[in-house]
Design a protein around this motif. Structure first.
Motif, short mmCIF file in Angstrom:
data_model
loop_
_atom_site.label_atom_id
_atom_site.label_comp_id
_atom_site.label_asym_id
_atom_site.label_seq_id
_atom_site.Cartn_x
_atom_site.Cartn_y
_atom_site.Cartn_z
N GLU A 55 0.82 -1.20 0.00
CA GLU A 55 0.00 0.00 0.00
C GLU A 55 0.87 1.26 0.00
O GLU A 55 0.62 2.20 -0.76
CB GLU A 55 -0.85 -0.03 1.27
N ALA A 56 1.88 1.28 0.85
CA ALA A 56 2.74 2.46 0.97
C ALA A 56 3.45 2.75 -0.35
O ALA A 56 3.56 3.90 -0.78
CB ALA A 56 3.76 2.25 2.09
N ILE A 57 3.94 1.70 -0.99
CA ILE A 57 4.66 1.88 -2.25
C ILE A 57 3.70 2.30 -3.37
O ILE A 57 4.01 3.19 -4.17
CB ILE A 57 5.41 0.59 -2.63
N GLU A 58 2.53 1.71 -3.38
CA GLU A 58 1.56 2.07 -4.41
C GLU A 58 1.06 3.50 -4.23
O GLU A 58 0.86 4.23 -5.21
CB GLU A 58 0.42 1.05 -4.44
N ASP A 59 0.89 3.90 -2.98
CA ASP A 59 0.48 5.29 -2.71
C ASP A 59 1.55 6.27 -3.18
O ASP A 59 1.25 7.40 -3.55
CB ASP A 59 0.22 5.50 -1.22
N ALA A 60 2.81 5.83 -3.14
CA ALA A 60 3.91 6.69 -3.58
C ALA A 60 3.99 6.72 -5.11
O ALA A 60 4.73 7.49 -5.70
CB ALA A 60 5.23 6.22 -2.97
N GLY A 61 3.23 5.83 -5.77
CA GLY A 61 3.18 5.86 -7.22
C GLY A 61 3.92 4.75 -7.95
O GLY A 61 4.17 4.85 -9.15
N TYR A 62 4.26 3.69 -7.22
CA TYR A 62 5.02 2.60 -7.85
C TYR A 62 4.24 1.29 -7.70
O TYR A 62 3.32 1.20 -6.91
CB TYR A 62 6.41 2.50 -7.22
N ASP A 63 4.63 0.32 -8.49
CA ASP A 63 3.93 -0.96 -8.48
C ASP A 63 4.75 -2.07 -7.84
O ASP A 63 5.90 -2.28 -8.21
CB ASP A 63 3.59 -1.39 -9.92
N VAL A 64 4.10 -2.76 -6.94
CA VAL A 64 4.77 -3.91 -6.31
C VAL A 64 4.36 -5.16 -7.09
O VAL A 64 3.18 -5.46 -7.20
CB VAL A 64 4.34 -4.06 -4.84
N VAL A 65 5.34 -5.85 -7.65
CA VAL A 65 4.99 -7.04 -8.44
C VAL A 65 5.22 -8.33 -7.66
O VAL A 65 4.70 -9.37 -8.03
CB VAL A 65 5.76 -7.08 -9.79
N GLU A 66 6.00 -8.23 -6.60
CA GLU A 66 6.33 -9.45 -5.87
C GLU A 66 6.80 -9.10 -4.46
O GLU A 66 7.51 -8.11 -4.27
CB GLU A 66 7.49 -10.13 -6.62
N ILE A 67 6.42 -9.94 -3.50
CA ILE A 67 6.96 -9.77 -2.14
C ILE A 67 7.36 -11.14 -1.63
O ILE A 67 6.61 -12.09 -1.74
CB ILE A 67 5.89 -9.20 -1.17
N HIS A 68 8.58 -11.20 -1.11
CA HIS A 68 8.97 -12.46 -0.47
C HIS A 68 10.06 -12.25 0.55
O HIS A 68 10.37 -11.13 0.91
CB HIS A 68 9.36 -13.53 -1.50
#
Ligand SMILES: [Cu+2]
Length: 68
Positions: A55-68
Motif C-alpha cells: 500500500e505504501a509503495i503504491e500510494d507513492a506511485g510505484y507498483d509492487v509485483v512481488e513480495i517475499h
C-alpha cells in the motif's frame, strides 16, 4: 525480519527516496535498501505486513509485483 519486494517504476534517485520515505513512515520499519538496477527493495524491521508495504509503495506511485 526482512522482506524483499520487486517494485516497478523506480528509475532514479528521486524514486528511491520516495520509496524509502514511504516505507520509513510505516510502523516497525527499521531500514530500507533500494536496488534500482534490479528493481529490488529490501525492508528490515519487525512485524512487517505485506499488505501495508504494498500500500505504501503504491500510494507513492510505484507498483509492487512481488513480495517475499
Ligand atoms: Cu525517479
Amino acid at each position: 525480519m526482512v522482506k524483499v519486494l520487486m517494485v516497478e517504476g523506480m528509475s532514479c534517485s528521486h524514486c528511491e527516496m520516495a520509496v524509502k520515505k514511504a516505507l520509513g513512515e510505516l510502523e516497525g520499519v527499521k531500514d530500507v535498501q533500494v536496488d534500482l538496477e534490479n528493481k529490488k527493495v529490501e525492508v528490515n524491521g519487525e512485524n512487517l505486513k505485506d499488505e501495508k508495504l504494498k500500500e505504501a509503495i503504491e500510494d507513492a506511485g510505484y507498483d509492487v509485483v512481488e513480495i517475499h
